[in-house]
Design an enzyme around this catalytic site. Structure first.
Site, mmCIF file in Angstrom:
data_model
loop_
_atom_site.group_PDB
_atom_site.id
_atom_site.type_symbol
_atom_site.label_atom_id
_atom_site.label_comp_id
_atom_site.label_asym_id
_atom_site.label_seq_id
_atom_site.Cartn_x
_atom_site.Cartn_y
_atom_site.Cartn_z
ATOM 1 N N ARG A 95 0.901 -1.647 -0.009
ATOM 2 C CA ARG A 95 -0.358 0.226 0.123
ATOM 3 C C ARG A 95 0.430 1.652 0.403
ATOM 4 O O ARG A 95 1.902 1.240 0.328
ATOM 5 C CB ARG A 95 -0.614 -0.314 1.602
ATOM 6 N N HIS A 120 -1.260 -2.441 -4.769
ATOM 7 C CA HIS A 120 -0.525 -3.365 -6.013
ATOM 8 C C HIS A 120 -0.436 -2.454 -6.778
ATOM 9 O O HIS A 120 -0.492 -3.599 -7.819
ATOM 10 C CB HIS A 120 -0.906 -4.484 -5.402
ATOM 11 N N HIS A 194 3.183 -12.853 -5.471
ATOM 12 C CA HIS A 194 1.640 -12.754 -4.819
ATOM 13 C C HIS A 194 0.646 -14.264 -4.960
ATOM 14 O O HIS A 194 -0.025 -14.561 -4.874
ATOM 15 C CB HIS A 194 1.255 -12.139 -5.246
ATOM 16 N N GLU A 332 5.670 -12.168 0.730
ATOM 17 C CA GLU A 332 5.713 -11.777 -0.436
ATOM 18 C C GLU A 332 6.862 -10.859 -0.032
ATOM 19 O O GLU A 332 6.914 -9.997 1.031
ATOM 20 C CB GLU A 332 4.481 -10.455 -0.259
HETATM 21 C C1 BGC Z 1 -1.814 -7.604 0.849
HETATM 22 C C2 BGC Z 1 -3.691 -7.704 1.747
HETATM 23 C C3 BGC Z 1 -4.950 -8.177 0.406
HETATM 24 C C4 BGC Z 1 -3.804 -8.982 -0.309
HETATM 25 C C5 BGC Z 1 -4.723 -8.751 -1.687
HETATM 26 C C6 BGC Z 1 -1.816 -7.881 0.136
HETATM 27 O O1 BGC Z 1 -0.109 -8.297 -0.237
HETATM 28 O O2 BGC Z 1 -0.846 -6.643 2.179
HETATM 29 O O3 BGC Z 1 -4.386 -6.753 2.922
HETATM 30 O O4 BGC Z 1 -5.347 -8.117 0.188
HETATM 31 O O5 BGC Z 1 -2.714 -8.710 -0.922
HETATM 32 O O6 BGC Z 1 -5.090 -8.424 -2.197
#
Ligand code: BGC
Length: 367
Positions: A95, A120, A194, A332
Site C-alpha cells: 500500500r 499493488h 503474490h 511476499e
Molecule cells: C495485502 C492484503 C491483500 C492481499 C490481496 C496482500 O499483500 O497485504 O491486504 O488483501 O495482498 O490483495
C-alpha cells in the site's frame, strides 16, 4: 528460443521449456503458458499474463507431487483476479497511503483501489499486463525471462520503468525469482510475487496447522487501513512473534489490535539483517501432514505474511476447489509498505543509471 521439447543448443543448457496457448487478453492479444520442469520431476507453470505462477507441483515426504499454489483453471479467472493469485506485483507492492507520495519535491497522485489507499500498483498493476517472454534456460535450470516496459505516468508513477523478472527452476527444487528494473526518470519501485501457498495441496483446506518461522525480530505496526504507522516494533510478547516455528492458527484469533486490523496476519516483518547482498533465510513453512517444507530466501529487507484473510468461499479455483477463509498464505518479499512516505524505511527510489535488483528463492523440500 521457446519451442516444444527442443534443445536450445548451448552445451551446458537444459532442454527448453514447453510453451502452450493460454487464451487471450480482453483486447485479443495471445497469452502463453510456459512449463518449467527439473530433473526431480518438479514442475512450475507460468503465464506471461501478469507473470503469474499458475501451478507449482512439489513432492511430499513420500515423493507424491501436488500443486501447492492457489489459482484458476484458465485465463478467464486471471483476467478478473482480485486476489492477485500467483502474480507479479508492480510498480509498487503493497500500500501507498492516500495514493500519494512526494519525490524530488513533487507530489504524485495514484489511482486509489483499496479504500483511500493504492494497493499493488493501482487499478491496472503489473499483474494485469502482458509481459514479453524469452526462454533463457541455462546451467542453473530452465528459466523464463519476462520483460515489461511501464510507460512514464502509467498508474500515476513517474518515469519509464523497464522491468525484467527471471524465473528459474533448479534441480534443487528451488524457484528463483530475479527482479531487475531501470528507469529514465526518478521513480519508486517495489516488485514482488503474490503466490498463495497451501503445502497440503491447493484446495485441501486451511493453512492454520502449518508451522511458520519468520526470521524477524520486528514488524511494522499498521493502522486500520493497513498503512504502517512508521514504527519498527519488537515482535516479542506479541502474536506476531514467529522467531520460533509456531502454527499459523495458534494465536490468529487472539484479542490483539494488530490482528484485528489485519483480520488475521497481514503485516510486514522487518527481516533480520536488512537488505542482504545474497538471499538469506526469511521464512520457513512446514505442513506436518504432507511433510512439505517451503523456505523463502531473499535479499529484500521485508516480507508481507498474509494469511488469506479475504478468501471467503466466493472463489472457485483450479479443479473446482473452493477457496475458503485462510486456505492459502502468502510470503511476499518486499521493501516495506508505504516506504515513500516514511523516511526511516529503506528507500524504494530508483534513479536513471541505477539498477534495481532483488532476488527471492522459494525452496521446496520435505521431512
Ligand atoms: C495485502 C492484503 C491483500 C492481499 C490481496 C496482500 O499483500 O497485504 O491486504 O488483501 O495482498 O490483495
Amino acid at each position: 528460443m521457446i519451442g516444444i521439447c527442443s534443445n536450445i543448443g548451448v552445451a551446458e543448457a537444459k532442454s527448453s521449456m514447453k510453451r502452450e496457448s493460454f487464451g487471450k487478453t480482453e483486447d485479443g492479444r495471445a497469452v502463453d503458458i510456459y512449463t518449467l520442469t527439473n530433473q526431480t520431476g518438479m514442475e512450475v507453470r507460468i503465464t506471461n499474463f501478469g507473470g503469474i505462477v499458475v501451478s507449482l507441483k512439489a513432492p511430499d515426504r513420500n515423493g507424491k507431487f501436488d500443486d501447492v499454489v492457489l489459482g484458476y483453471n484458465s485465463i478467464d479467472g486471471y483476467l478478473t483476479n482480485k486476489a492477485y493469485f500467483g502474480a507479479l506485483i508492480g510498480r509498487y507492492g503493497n500500500r501507498i497511503a492516500h495514493g500519494q507520495f512526494k519525490l524530488d519535491g513533487k507530489t504524485y497522485n495514484l489511482p486509489k483501489n483499496d479504500g483511500d489507499n493504492t494497493l499493488h500498483g493501482g487499478k491496472v498493476g503489473f499483474n494485469k499486463q502482458l509481459w514479453t517472454a524469452k526462454d533463457v534456460s541455462g546451467s542453473r535450470g530452465q528459466a523464463l525471462e519476462l520483460t515489461y516496459t511501464s510507460k512514464d505516468g502509467e498508474e500515476g508513477f513517474p518515469g519509464t520503468l523497464t522491468a525484467k523478472v527471471v524465473y528459474t527452476l533448479t534441480d534443487q527444487n528451488e524457484l528463483h525469482i530475479d527482479y531487475s528494473a531501470t528507469t529514465d526518470k526518478d521513480t519508486i519501485v517495489n516488485l514482488t510475487n503474490h503466490s498463495y501457498f497451501n503445502l497440503a495441496g491447493q484446495g485441501n483446506g486451511d493453512i492454520l496447522g502449518h508451522q511458520l518461522m519468520i526470521n524477524a525480530d520486528r514488524f511494522t505496526p499498521v493502522d486500520q487501513t493497513l498503512i504502517p504507522a512508521g514504527e519498527l516494533k519488537a515482535v516479542k510478547d506479541t502474536p506476531l512473534d514467529f522467531t520460533k516455528a509456531t502454527a499459523i492458527g495458534a494465536r490468529i484469533n487472539n484479542d490483539d489490535q494488530q490482528l484485528k486490523f489485519g483480520k488475521g496476519y497481514d503485516h510486514n516483518w522487518v527481516l533480520n539483517g536488512g537488505i542482504a547482498s545474497a538471499p538469506r533465510l526469511a521464512a520457513e513453512a512446514y505442513d506436518s501432514t504432507s511433510g512439505r517444507v517451503l523456505r523463502v530466501l531473499t535479499t529484500e529487507p521485508g516480507v508481507q505474511f498474509y494469511s488469506g484473510n479475504f478468501l471467503d468461499g466466493t472463489i472457485t479455483g483450479k479443479g473446482g476447489k473452493v477457496y475458503n477463509l485462510r486456505n492459502g498464505f502468502c510470503l511476499e518479499t518486499q521493501h516495506f509498505p508505504d516506504s515513500p512516505n516514511h523516511s526511516n524505511f529503506p528507500s524504494t527510489e530508483l534513479k536513471p543509471g541505477q539498477m534495481y535488483h532483488t532476488t527471492t528463492i522459494f525452496k521446496f523440500s520435505s521431512r
